[in-house]
Design a protein around this motif. Structure first.
Motif, PDB file in Angstrom:
ATOM      1  N   ASP A 233       0.824  -1.212   0.000  1.00 24.83           N
ATOM      2  CA  ASP A 233       0.000   0.000   0.000  1.00 24.83           C
ATOM      3  C   ASP A 233       0.859   1.263   0.000  1.00 24.83           C
ATOM      4  OD1 ASP A 233       1.048   0.021   2.551  1.00 24.83           O
ATOM      5  OD2 ASP A 233      -0.888   0.088   3.588  1.00 24.83           O
ATOM      6  N   LEU A 234       2.176   1.087  -0.234  1.00 21.37           N
ATOM      7  CA  LEU A 234       3.076   2.240  -0.236  1.00 21.37           C
ATOM      8  C   LEU A 234       2.726   3.242  -1.333  1.00 21.37           C
ATOM      9  CD1 LEU A 234       6.551   0.553   0.389  1.00 21.37           C
ATOM     10  CD2 LEU A 234       5.162   1.851   2.023  1.00 21.37           C
ATOM     11  N   PHE A 235       2.263   2.736  -2.473  1.00 20.80           N
ATOM     12  CA  PHE A 235       1.931   3.633  -3.584  1.00 20.80           C
ATOM     13  C   PHE A 235       0.863   4.635  -3.157  1.00 20.80           C
ATOM     14  CE2 PHE A 235       3.104  -0.544  -5.324  1.00 20.80           C
ATOM     15  CZ  PHE A 235       4.197  -0.177  -6.081  1.00 20.80           C
ATOM     16  N   GLU A 236      -0.212   4.136  -2.572  1.00 22.71           N
ATOM     17  CA  GLU A 236      -1.306   5.002  -2.139  1.00 22.71           C
ATOM     18  C   GLU A 236      -0.891   5.838  -0.920  1.00 22.71           C
ATOM     19  OE1 GLU A 236      -2.546   1.860  -4.649  1.00 22.71           O
ATOM     20  OE2 GLU A 236      -1.567   1.679  -2.688  1.00 22.71           O
ATOM     21  N   GLN A 237      -0.128   5.245  -0.024  1.00 21.96           N
ATOM     22  CA  GLN A 237       0.273   5.938   1.192  1.00 21.96           C
ATOM     23  C   GLN A 237       1.099   7.187   0.914  1.00 21.96           C
ATOM     24  OE1 GLN A 237       2.380   3.429   3.970  1.00 21.96           O
ATOM     25  NE2 GLN A 237       2.928   5.123   5.305  1.00 21.96           N
ATOM     26  N   PHE A 238       1.974   7.112  -0.108  1.00 18.70           N
ATOM     27  CA  PHE A 238       2.877   8.227  -0.371  1.00 18.70           C
ATOM     28  C   PHE A 238       2.561   8.983  -1.668  1.00 18.70           C
ATOM     29  CE2 PHE A 238       5.293   5.538   2.538  1.00 18.70           C
ATOM     30  CZ  PHE A 238       5.688   6.477   3.482  1.00 18.70           C
ATOM     31  N   GLY A 239       1.432   8.674  -2.287  1.00 13.14           N
ATOM     32  CA  GLY A 239       0.979   9.458  -3.423  1.00 13.14           C
ATOM     33  C   GLY A 239       1.604   9.120  -4.762  1.00 13.14           C
ATOM     34  N   PHE A 240       2.013   7.873  -4.959  1.00  6.04           N
ATOM     35  CA  PHE A 240       2.545   7.435  -6.247  1.00  6.04           C
ATOM     36  C   PHE A 240       1.418   6.897  -7.121  1.00  6.04           C
ATOM     37  CE2 PHE A 240       6.306   7.410  -3.619  1.00  6.04           C
ATOM     38  CZ  PHE A 240       7.343   7.710  -4.495  1.00  6.04           C
ATOM     39  N   GLU A 241       1.524   7.140  -8.411  1.00  6.51           N
ATOM     40  CA  GLU A 241       0.578   6.571  -9.355  1.00  6.51           C
ATOM     41  C   GLU A 241       1.029   5.149  -9.683  1.00  6.51           C
ATOM     42  OE1 GLU A 241      -1.064   7.189 -13.952  1.00  6.51           O
ATOM     43  OE2 GLU A 241       0.219   8.708 -12.996  1.00  6.51           O
ATOM     44  N   ARG A 242       0.241   4.171  -9.285  1.00  7.19           N
ATOM     45  CA  ARG A 242       0.620   2.775  -9.447  1.00  7.19           C
ATOM     46  C   ARG A 242       0.486   2.340 -10.907  1.00  7.19           C
ATOM     47  NH1 ARG A 242       0.040  -2.103  -5.953  1.00  7.19           N
ATOM     48  NH2 ARG A 242      -0.826  -0.750  -4.315  1.00  7.19           N
ATOM     49  N   LYS A 243       1.537   1.680 -11.414  1.00  8.53           N
ATOM     50  CA  LYS A 243       1.516   1.079 -12.741  1.00  8.53           C
ATOM     51  C   LYS A 243       1.346  -0.427 -12.568  1.00  8.53           C
ATOM     52  CE  LYS A 243       2.531   5.062 -14.644  1.00  8.53           C
ATOM     53  NZ  LYS A 243       1.569   5.831 -15.465  1.00  8.53           N
ATOM     54  N   VAL A 244       0.139  -0.908 -12.747  1.00  8.11           N
ATOM     55  CA  VAL A 244      -0.166  -2.322 -12.513  1.00  8.11           C
ATOM     56  C   VAL A 244       0.493  -3.190 -13.572  1.00  8.11           C
ATOM     57  CG1 VAL A 244      -1.998  -4.030 -12.370  1.00  8.11           C
ATOM     58  CG2 VAL A 244      -2.335  -1.756 -11.371  1.00  8.11           C
ATOM     59  N   ARG A 245       1.138  -4.264 -13.120  1.00 13.55           N
ATOM     60  CA  ARG A 245       1.765  -5.242 -14.019  1.00 13.55           C
ATOM     61  C   ARG A 245       1.161  -6.603 -13.672  1.00 13.55           C
ATOM     62  NH1 ARG A 245       7.271  -5.841 -13.263  1.00 13.55           N
ATOM     63  NH2 ARG A 245       7.617  -6.163 -15.480  1.00 13.55           N
ATOM     64  N   LEU A 246       0.195  -7.039 -14.458  1.00 25.84           N
ATOM     65  CA  LEU A 246      -0.620  -8.194 -14.111  1.00 25.84           C
ATOM     66  C   LEU A 246       0.175  -9.486 -13.965  1.00 25.84           C
ATOM     67  CD1 LEU A 246      -3.734  -7.528 -16.381  1.00 25.84           C
ATOM     68  CD2 LEU A 246      -3.464  -7.056 -13.944  1.00 25.84           C
ATOM     69  N   ALA A 247       1.245  -9.646 -14.720  1.00 24.96           N
ATOM     70  CA  ALA A 247       2.006 -10.900 -14.697  1.00 24.96           C
ATOM     71  C   ALA A 247       3.227 -10.827 -13.789  1.00 24.96           C
ATOM     72  CB  ALA A 247       2.428 -11.272 -16.114  1.00 24.96           C
ATOM     73  N   SER A 248       3.319  -9.808 -12.979  1.00 20.09           N
ATOM     74  CA  SER A 248       4.527  -9.614 -12.156  1.00 20.09           C
ATOM     75  C   SER A 248       4.177  -9.545 -10.676  1.00 20.09           C
ATOM     76  CB  SER A 248       5.236  -8.316 -12.566  1.00 20.09           C
ATOM     77  OG  SER A 248       6.350  -8.081 -11.743  1.00 20.09           O
ATOM     78  N   LYS A 249       5.143  -9.922  -9.829  1.00 17.12           N
ATOM     79  CA  LYS A 249       4.961  -9.849  -8.388  1.00 17.12           C
ATOM     80  C   LYS A 249       5.156  -8.435  -7.854  1.00 17.12           C
ATOM     81  CE  LYS A 249       6.302 -14.582  -7.175  1.00 17.12           C
ATOM     82  NZ  LYS A 249       7.230 -15.417  -6.376  1.00 17.12           N
ATOM     83  N   PHE A 250       5.677  -7.539  -8.682  1.00 21.30           N
ATOM     84  CA  PHE A 250       5.873  -6.176  -8.206  1.00 21.30           C
ATOM     85  C   PHE A 250       5.302  -5.176  -9.192  1.00 21.30           C
ATOM     86  CE2 PHE A 250       9.670  -7.165 -10.691  1.00 21.30           C
ATOM     87  CZ  PHE A 250       9.821  -6.042 -11.469  1.00 21.30           C
ATOM     88  N   HIS A 251       4.964  -4.012  -8.652  1.00 21.80           N
ATOM     89  CA  HIS A 251       4.487  -2.897  -9.461  1.00 21.80           C
ATOM     90  C   HIS A 251       5.449  -1.733  -9.333  1.00 21.80           C
ATOM     91  CE1 HIS A 251       0.012  -4.337  -8.983  1.00 21.80           C
ATOM     92  NE2 HIS A 251       0.716  -5.095  -9.791  1.00 21.80           N
ATOM     93  N   TYR A 252       5.366  -0.835 -10.299  1.00 18.61           N
ATOM     94  CA  TYR A 252       6.095   0.429 -10.217  1.00 18.61           C
ATOM     95  C   TYR A 252       5.096   1.540  -9.897  1.00 18.61           C
ATOM     96  CZ  TYR A 252      10.130  -1.753 -12.524  1.00 18.61           C
ATOM     97  OH  TYR A 252      11.184  -2.562 -12.821  1.00 18.61           O
ATOM     98  N   GLY A 253       5.592   2.566  -9.233  1.00 20.03           N
ATOM     99  CA  GLY A 253       4.796   3.757  -8.999  1.00 20.03           C
ATOM    100  C   GLY A 253       5.567   4.969  -9.475  1.00 20.03           C
ATOM    101  N   THR A 254       4.880   5.961  -9.988  1.00 20.66           N
ATOM    102  CA  THR A 254       5.540   7.165 -10.466  1.00 20.66           C
ATOM    103  C   THR A 254       4.993   8.400  -9.745  1.00 20.66           C
ATOM    104  OG1 THR A 254       3.942   7.523 -12.256  1.00 20.66           O
ATOM    105  CG2 THR A 254       5.861   6.162 -12.753  1.00 20.66           C
ATOM    106  N   MET A 255       5.881   9.350  -9.580  1.00 17.32           N
ATOM    107  CA  MET A 255       5.507  10.661  -9.053  1.00 17.32           C
ATOM    108  C   MET A 255       6.227  11.696  -9.907  1.00 17.32           C
ATOM    109  SD  MET A 255       6.060  12.270  -5.223  1.00 17.32           S
ATOM    110  CE  MET A 255       5.163  10.919  -4.432  1.00 17.32           C
ATOM    111  N   THR A 256       5.465  12.428 -10.707  1.00 13.96           N
ATOM    112  CA  THR A 256       6.032  13.434 -11.590  1.00 13.96           C
ATOM    113  C   THR A 256       6.232  14.734 -10.828  1.00 13.96           C
ATOM    114  OG1 THR A 256       4.928  12.434 -13.494  1.00 13.96           O
ATOM    115  CG2 THR A 256       5.748  14.683 -13.757  1.00 13.96           C
ATOM    116  N   ILE A 257       7.398  15.321 -10.995  1.00 12.43           N
ATOM    117  CA  ILE A 257       7.734  16.558 -10.268  1.00 12.43           C
ATOM    118  C   ILE A 257       7.263  17.777 -11.077  1.00 12.43           C
ATOM    119  CG2 ILE A 257       9.588  17.902  -9.237  1.00 12.43           C
ATOM    120  CD1 ILE A 257       9.073  15.099  -8.004  1.00 12.43           C
TER     121      ILE A 257
END
Length: 257
Positions: A233-257
């Motif tokens: 829940d780190l993405f939502e907790q710190f305001g990152f836009e989650r990039k869902v990767r359906l076939a992967s155990k991990f996701h990336y999150g982005t924060m544009t400056i």
């Protein structure tokens, strides 16, 4: 912690052992044909073994040592050279000439990919707070010889910073890095290799904090990238836009400056 050589030391392994002792201010113990486990018990210490072209780090809690290897970076780079898009590079939006700061270097795989994507004009730095892990990865990036010329060149360009990343960020001027990358290893295991397990056992794990994210915001010019387990829940907790990767155990999150 002590330094020793492989079971049958040669001039190269002795030179590597001496270099580690000097760099890390550690004592040297002659191997004398003893097993690593026997030396761990005898000296009550973790052991850095200097072998042929590489170092291996043994702890009392893990059956497998930590050593440098490019791991997934090797085949990811091959795919990129064939024209495939790497998810990390795509999410981070890495352009030629970009500067990237990896706050959680680990085994350096993502740093290698970032270095290749940023090219010779780019600059990639990676922070690792554990001095021995930082040393092993730094030397591995320098000494590793297998692989394509493109892989080796990308590895050689990486600068390893043996520092706590938050403290290092605090010292950086505003807006001096294009991309700041955060990959905290404290929630759930993502990688499954024995080498990664030994890294988790040996390394220091700092939880992602508001201060850490705020310092990354201050230093970054373009964006901050977060990598975490898909259940995190780190993405939502710190305001990152989650990039869902359906076939992967991990996701990336982005924060544009």
């Amino acid at each position: 912690m002590i330094v020793t050589t492989a079971g049958r030391p040669d001039e190269e392994s002795m030179a590597l052992a001496k270099a580690a002792c000097i760099k890390l201010s550690l004592p040297f113990k002659d191997r004398k044909k003893r097993s690593v486990s026997a030396m761990i018990q005898e000296y009550g210490a973790e052991i850095l073994v200097a072998g042929k072209n590489r170092y291996a780090f043994y702890t009392s809690t893990e059956s497998e040592p930590f050593f440098f290897h490019p791991n997934s970076a090797a085949f990811r780079l091959k795919r990129m050279m064939k024209g495939e898009v790497d998810p990390f590079v795509e999410t981070a939006g890495i352009d030629k000439g970009d500067t990237i700061l990896d706050c959680t270097l680990g085994m350096g795989s993502d740093c290698i990919i970032a270095s290749f994507a940023a090219g010779a004009q780019g600059k990639v730095r990676g922070c690792e707070v554990h001095p021995v892990i930082a040393f092993i990865v730094q030397e591995g990036l320098r000494l590793y010889k297998d692989g394509s010329q493109e892989l080796l060149e990308a590895m050689r360009r990486i600068e390893v910073i043996p520092r706590d990343s938050l403290e290092y960020l605090k010292e950086q001027p505003d807006k001096t890095v294009d991309i700041v990358y955060l990959d905290p290893m404290f929630e759930e295991v993502i990688e499954e290799s024995d080498n990664f397990q030994s890294l988790r056992a040996a390394g220091f794990h700092t939880q992602l904090s508001e201060e850490w994210v705020n310092e990354a915001k201050r230093v970054a010019r373009k964006r901050i990238i977060l990598k975490a387990h898909f259940r995190s829940d780190l993405f939502e907790q710190f305001g990152f836009e989650r990039k869902v990767r359906l076939a992967s155990k991990f996701h990336y999150g982005t924060m544009t400056i």
